[in-house]
Scaffold this motif. Structure first.
Motif, PDB file in Angstrom:
ATOM      1  N   CYS A 198      88.000  28.798  52.729  1.00 60.55           N
ATOM      2  CA  CYS A 198      88.712  29.684  52.701  1.00 60.55           C
ATOM      3  C   CYS A 198      90.071  29.801  53.689  1.00 60.55           C
ATOM      4  CB  CYS A 198      87.352  31.333  53.245  1.00 60.55           C
ATOM      5  SG  CYS A 198      89.152  32.712  53.871  1.00 60.55           S
ATOM      6  N   ALA A 199      91.312  30.185  52.524  1.00 56.53           N
ATOM      7  CA  ALA A 199      92.130  29.897  53.565  1.00 56.53           C
ATOM      8  C   ALA A 199      92.916  30.883  53.701  1.00 56.53           C
ATOM      9  CB  ALA A 199      93.811  29.192  53.039  1.00 56.53           C
ATOM     10  N   GLN A 200      93.000  31.384  54.952  1.00 56.15           N
ATOM     11  CA  GLN A 200      93.984  32.871  55.752  1.00 56.15           C
ATOM     12  C   GLN A 200      95.304  32.206  56.444  1.00 56.15           C
ATOM     13  OE1 GLN A 200      93.913  35.771  56.889  1.00 56.15           O
ATOM     14  NE2 GLN A 200      95.948  35.885  57.608  1.00 56.15           N
ATOM     15  N   LEU A 258      97.911  47.067  61.749  1.00 56.13           N
ATOM     16  CA  LEU A 258      97.692  46.854  60.498  1.00 56.13           C
ATOM     17  C   LEU A 258      95.726  47.018  60.864  1.00 56.13           C
ATOM     18  CD1 LEU A 258      99.888  44.521  58.809  1.00 56.13           C
ATOM     19  CD2 LEU A 258      99.782  46.659  58.772  1.00 56.13           C
ATOM     20  N   ASP A 259      95.173  46.905  61.679  1.00 60.82           N
ATOM     21  CA  ASP A 259      93.666  46.819  62.162  1.00 60.82           C
ATOM     22  C   ASP A 259      93.545  45.640  61.521  1.00 60.82           C
ATOM     23  OD1 ASP A 259      91.761  47.880  62.906  1.00 60.82           O
ATOM     24  OD2 ASP A 259      90.738  48.930  60.558  1.00 60.82           O
ATOM     25  N   VAL A 260      93.614  43.984  61.798  1.00 60.32           N
ATOM     26  CA  VAL A 260      92.851  43.041  60.604  1.00 60.32           C
ATOM     27  C   VAL A 260      92.565  42.192  62.793  1.00 60.32           C
ATOM     28  CG1 VAL A 260      93.166  44.117  58.806  1.00 60.32           C
ATOM     29  CG2 VAL A 260      95.199  42.616  59.888  1.00 60.32           C
ATOM     30  N   ASP A 261      92.472  40.898  62.458  1.00 65.52           N
ATOM     31  CA  ASP A 261      92.329  40.030  63.107  1.00 65.52           C
ATOM     32  C   ASP A 261      92.987  38.852  62.830  1.00 65.52           C
ATOM     33  OD1 ASP A 261      91.877  38.535  65.051  1.00 65.52           O
ATOM     34  OD2 ASP A 261      90.434  38.451  65.714  1.00 65.52           O
ATOM     35  N   VAL A 262      94.422  38.846  62.458  1.00 66.38           N
ATOM     36  CA  VAL A 262      94.982  37.480  61.787  1.00 66.38           C
ATOM     37  C   VAL A 262      95.944  36.918  63.091  1.00 66.38           C
ATOM     38  CG1 VAL A 262      94.718  38.176  59.879  1.00 66.38           C
ATOM     39  CG2 VAL A 262      97.006  38.981  60.774  1.00 66.38           C
ATOM     40  N   PRO A 263      95.537  36.124  63.387  1.00 65.43           N
ATOM     41  CA  PRO A 263      97.325  34.986  64.025  1.00 65.43           C
ATOM     42  C   PRO A 263      98.478  35.977  63.370  1.00 65.43           C
ATOM     43  CG  PRO A 263      96.191  33.475  62.970  1.00 65.43           C
ATOM     44  CD  PRO A 263      95.281  34.968  62.709  1.00 65.43           C
ATOM     45  N   PHE A 309      75.967  28.550  41.499  1.00 70.15           N
ATOM     46  CA  PHE A 309      75.761  26.654  41.513  1.00 70.15           C
ATOM     47  C   PHE A 309      76.762  26.549  41.470  1.00 70.15           C
ATOM     48  CE2 PHE A 309      72.375  29.106  39.326  1.00 70.15           C
ATOM     49  CZ  PHE A 309      71.179  28.572  40.392  1.00 70.15           C
ATOM     50  N   GLY A 310      78.436  26.978  41.785  1.00 72.75           N
ATOM     51  CA  GLY A 310      79.486  26.067  42.393  1.00 72.75           C
ATOM     52  C   GLY A 310      79.720  26.524  43.359  1.00 72.75           C
ATOM     53  N   SER A 311      80.970  26.252  43.352  1.00 68.40           N
ATOM     54  CA  SER A 311      81.653  26.613  45.169  1.00 68.40           C
ATOM     55  C   SER A 311      82.849  26.905  45.090  1.00 68.40           C
ATOM     56  CB  SER A 311      81.835  25.534  45.971  1.00 68.40           C
ATOM     57  OG  SER A 311      82.997  24.591  44.754  1.00 68.40           O
ATOM     58  N   LEU A 312      83.745  27.778  46.122  1.00 67.10           N
ATOM     59  CA  LEU A 312      84.900  28.287  45.424  1.00 67.10           C
ATOM     60  C   LEU A 312      85.824  28.209  47.246  1.00 67.10           C
ATOM     61  CD1 LEU A 312      83.183  32.329  46.169  1.00 67.10           C
ATOM     62  CD2 LEU A 312      84.002  31.584  44.665  1.00 67.10           C
ATOM     63  N   THR A 313      87.189  28.684  45.989  1.00 62.86           N
ATOM     64  CA  THR A 313      88.123  28.289  47.164  1.00 62.86           C
ATOM     65  C   THR A 313      88.801  29.729  47.544  1.00 62.86           C
ATOM     66  OG1 THR A 313      88.434  25.815  46.291  1.00 62.86           O
ATOM     67  CG2 THR A 313      90.597  27.508  48.017  1.00 62.86           C
ATOM     68  N   VAL A 314      88.809  30.051  48.286  1.00 64.52           N
ATOM     69  CA  VAL A 314      88.998  32.017  48.784  1.00 64.52           C
ATOM     70  C   VAL A 314      90.468  31.598  49.472  1.00 64.52           C
ATOM     71  CG1 VAL A 314      88.508  34.065  49.881  1.00 64.52           C
ATOM     72  CG2 VAL A 314      86.571  32.206  48.779  1.00 64.52           C
ATOM     73  N   LEU A 315      91.827  32.234  48.933  1.00 62.72           N
ATOM     74  CA  LEU A 315      92.753  32.734  49.461  1.00 62.72           C
ATOM     75  C   LEU A 315      92.971  34.137  49.916  1.00 62.72           C
ATOM     76  CD1 LEU A 315      94.535  29.953  46.737  1.00 62.72           C
ATOM     77  CD2 LEU A 315      93.596  29.598  48.643  1.00 62.72           C
ATOM     78  N   GLY A 316      94.195  34.115  50.860  1.00 63.37           N
ATOM     79  CA  GLY A 316      93.884  35.624  50.981  1.00 63.37           C
ATOM     80  C   GLY A 316      94.562  35.622  52.094  1.00 63.37           C
ATOM     81  N   ASP A 317      95.075  36.232  52.988  1.00 62.57           N
ATOM     82  CA  ASP A 317      95.872  37.091  54.014  1.00 62.57           C
ATOM     83  C   ASP A 317      95.122  38.730  54.232  1.00 62.57           C
ATOM     84  OD1 ASP A 317      96.873  37.729  56.138  1.00 62.57           O
ATOM     85  OD2 ASP A 317      99.117  37.495  55.412  1.00 62.57           O
ATOM     86  N   LEU A 318      94.428  39.049  55.198  1.00 60.44           N
ATOM     87  CA  LEU A 318      93.847  40.223  55.448  1.00 60.44           C
ATOM     88  C   LEU A 318      95.223  41.547  56.028  1.00 60.44           C
ATOM     89  CD1 LEU A 318      90.780  39.402  58.002  1.00 60.44           C
ATOM     90  CD2 LEU A 318      90.540  39.737  55.685  1.00 60.44           C
ATOM     91  N   ALA A 319      95.919  40.175  56.444  1.00 61.48           N
ATOM     92  CA  ALA A 319      97.148  41.362  56.863  1.00 61.48           C
ATOM     93  C   ALA A 319      98.054  42.427  55.436  1.00 61.48           C
ATOM     94  CB  ALA A 319      98.191  40.720  57.800  1.00 61.48           C
ATOM     95  N   GLN A 320      97.560  41.092  54.962  1.00 64.05           N
ATOM     96  CA  GLN A 320      98.593  42.347  52.700  1.00 64.05           C
ATOM     97  C   GLN A 320      97.548  41.946  52.207  1.00 64.05           C
ATOM     98  OE1 GLN A 320     100.883  39.229  51.014  1.00 64.05           O
ATOM     99  NE2 GLN A 320     100.383  37.525  52.225  1.00 64.05           N
TER     100      GLN A 320
END
Length: 672
Positions: free
Chosen positions: A198-200, A532-537, A473-484
């Motif tokens: 997961c890429a934040q 924004l009530d999220v914990d992101v750098p 049975f597979g894998s994920l690449t999770v992309l996002g930004d909690l601030a968005q």
């Protein structure tokens, strides 16, 4: 460091000559692939083998024929052992068995191009980056410069070529970043197939490009495993998918499914609209348990023994044994359809054991006949009836009584006018998510080998479960930004979201260094983060250029026309972003002023000015952005400040903020 002028001319001439040789080899590869299709179709082989061979040859020929016109290499490695490799977007050789003229950027040896440095040369004596004319189609004359880093000598400097490529004006769809991948991005790209990550990523950190390049890397590294089960790219909307559509083809990968969650679960046309209260309940994670109970409430205990006639004899299964069969199958928690067949199979097995004890082994034909017996089918239909997702959901929405839901929540999702039959029901977008959950409970869907999920912070728990079923049975690449996160159900923490996606153990990697958005624009957007009530750098930018203008004006439309006219004097794309109704008014004002505009869906290279509502801005980039009336964007929805954060970070060179109303207090503050 840049080579002296006299050496540069000689070196450039040699590199241009080498590029021409690579172009000739590439042409030979294309012609050879086409010839092998003809030869392969006439090859002597069994029907199945010929079909497989023909498909592989046609796919390879199609892939080469559709290769975009572009420079064939962007870098070179001179290793300490004397080996030299040119690095490009695909492998190029004069013959399949000959050493490559150009090495694919995904090959193991290419990793050092991205990871080596003066402190850790990794066996690289010289790393060379090539400078090509903007928008080059791969003419050797477009090779204009190069830079060498003598890593073993401890030389390391900021690359003007790298910076120029990153900052190059943005026109048309998203480009690949194979020439500019940074070490932290490369670590994510080259993660193993079995690893979910997961890429934040803060705005401008390249998280979307990283995800797409990881897809290309996995296709290159594990072609058979990926092709056997498939690879899926999930984006938030079709505008976004159109924007990223050319990245994978530019990396030599075609035919990859790019879709949205709504498209993947589209069992029916959306013909109904939920209010926000109903949609929030339907997307809530508790609905998974509500649906499970609604489905398995159809399973009932047997009411009487089963008697199956067999000629003059009757085989009987006592009531207590039938009760045990049903209870055991329920405890195993198989998919509903599988459970139904297990009940039938075990009932038949009970009769088979009786018959074998009485007369010895029985034939398969006899077993099949007993399985089709009316008494057995009637028993199965009574205790484990056949059903459809639509039938279960229609019954639930007609009378949504469940202890997990409050009375207000039950009233929110209850149909005001239930249809006569589930077959005539009109389904909303949220209903389709629930139908997919039920379909997965009845029969597990086929999964993918890998799924890239972009803008994952906006997915609801129920949408995440739909993805999890396809990646069991597979894998994920999770992309996002909690601030968005802008949906009512947007995620506030990645561990919770990853749990809904079925990948609790996935590593969360923060990407905080922006390469696309200038520092002055990132600084403005960072004013909103604390609200924004999220914990992101907070994001930071490597770019010291960029322009920011904030102006209070009397007439936003007139000021927008003036800002766009001024922006047209610069190179690159222009995005005008406003709240939905205001966007329509600005489009009309620009048209009256004689300025042609495009919509967000029109990503042709010739479209200089795009006018779009704030709701469609996510994931897009423009060289110059004009944001009209930020207060209207912030006030248009419950998570309006998150939406404004998205809008402010769409500019990669210049940002104009125009307002007649006071700015949102969070944006006006300058104390952090």
């Amino acid at each position: 460091m840049t080579a002296p002028d006299d050496a540069l001319a000689t070196e450039l001439a040699q590199e241009r000559t080498f590029h021409e040789a690579c172009r000739a080899a590439m042409t030979g590869m294309v012609d050879g692939a086409a010839q092998r299709v003809v030869t392969g179709e006439n090859a002597f082989a069994s029907g199945a083998d010929a079909e497989v061979l023909g498909y592989q040859l046609r796919s390879w020929a199609k892939e080469l024929a559709e290769e975009p016109d572009s420079p064939l290499f962007f870098g070179r490695l001179d290793l300490q052992d004397g080996q030299r490799y040119h690095i490009g977007r695909r492998r190029i050789s004069e013959h399949p068995s000959a050493p490559p003229l150009v090495v694919d950027w995904r090959a193991p040896v290419s990793r050092t191009f991205y990871q080596a440095g003066a402190r850790d040369p990794q066996g690289v004596a010289v790393r060379r980056r090539f400078g090509w004319a903007p928008w080059s189609k791969g003419d050797s004359a477009d090779l204009t410069s190069f830079e060498d880093e003598h890593l073993t000598a401890g030389e390391s400097a900021e690359s003007a070529i790298l910076a120029g490529e990153i900052e190059r004006p943005r026109v048309g769809p998203m480009r690949d970043i194979a020439a500019t991948i940074q070490p932290e991005q490369d670590d994510l790209v080259r993660s193993g197939l079995a690893d979910s990550v997961c890429a934040q990523g803060a705005p401008g950190t390249g998280k979307t490009a990283v995800g797409l390049h990881r897809a290309a890397y996995l296709l290159y590294t594990h072609p058979q495993r990926i092709q056997r089960r498939g690879l899926l790219i999930l984006g938030p909307n079709r505008t976004f998918l159109s924007y990223i559509s050319e990245v994978l083809p530019s990396l030599g990968e075609i035919g990859i499914r790019q879709s949205t969650v709504d498209d993947e679960i589209a069992r029916h046309e959306v013909r109904a609209q939920d209010g926000e209260a109903a949609a929030v309940v339907k997307h809530d994670a508790r609905m998974a348990a509500v649906l499970h109970r609604a489905l398995y409430a159809r399973v009932a205990p047997p009411a009487e023994p089963v008697a199956v006639p067999d000629g003059s004899y009757r085989w009987r299964i006592p009531l207590d044994e039938l009760e045990r069969i049903v209870a055991e199958v329920r405890s195993e928690a198989p998919p509903y359809a599988v459970g139904r067949e297990r009940v039938r199979t075990r009932a038949v097995r009970a009769i088979q054991l009786q018959a074998e004890r009485r007369a010895g082994p029985v034939s398969n034909i006899w077993v099949q006949k007993v399985g089709r017996a009316r008494a057995v089918s009637a028993f199965v239909d009574t205790v484990w009836p056949r059903t459809q997702p639509e039938e279960v959901l229609a019954a639930l929405l007609t009378d949504p009584v469940d202890p997990l839901l409050t009375v207000a929540e039950q009233d929110a999702i209850r149909w005001a006018r239930p249809p006569r039959s589930y077959r005539s029901a009109k389904w909303s977008a949220a209903d389709l998510v629930l139908l997919d959950e039920l379909a997965g409970l009845i029969e597990r869907p086929e999964g993918y080998g890998h799924i890239v999920v972009d803008e994952a912070q906006d997915l609801s728990p129920m949408q995440c479960r739909a993805i999890a079923r396809r990646a069991g049975f597979g894998s994920l690449t999770v992309l996002g930004d909690l601030a968005q996160g802008t949906t009512p159900w947007a995620a506030r923490s990645w561990p919770e979201q990853l749990a809904h996606l079925g990948k609790e153990q996935a590593a969360v990697v923060p990407l905080t260094t922006g390469f696309r958005v200038p520092a002055v624009i990132v600084g403005l957007a960072n004013r909103l983060v604390r609200a924004l009530d999220v914990d992101v750098p907070q994001a930071r930018s490597m770019r010291g250029d960029g322009e920011l203008t904030i102006r209070r004006v009397d007439d936003v439309a007139a000021a927008t026309v003036g800002a766009v006219r001024a922006a047209l004097a610069h190179e690159g794309s222009i995005g005008v972003i406003a709240d939905g109704p205001e966007a329509d008014r600005l489009r009309a004002a620009l048209a009256t002023a004689g300025i042609a505009t495009a919509t967000a869906d029109d990503l042709t290279v010739g479209a200089r000015v795009t006018v779009l509502p704030a709701t469609l801005a996510k994931g897009l980039e423009y060289d110059h952005v004009v944001v009209a009336e930020p207060a209207a964007i912030a006030g248009a929805e419950a998570r309006g400040l998150h939406r404004l954060y998205v809008v402010l970070t769409r500019a990669v060179s210049r940002l104009d903020v125009l307002h007649s109303r006071p700015l949102p207090p969070e944006l006006a503050r300058r104390d952090f």
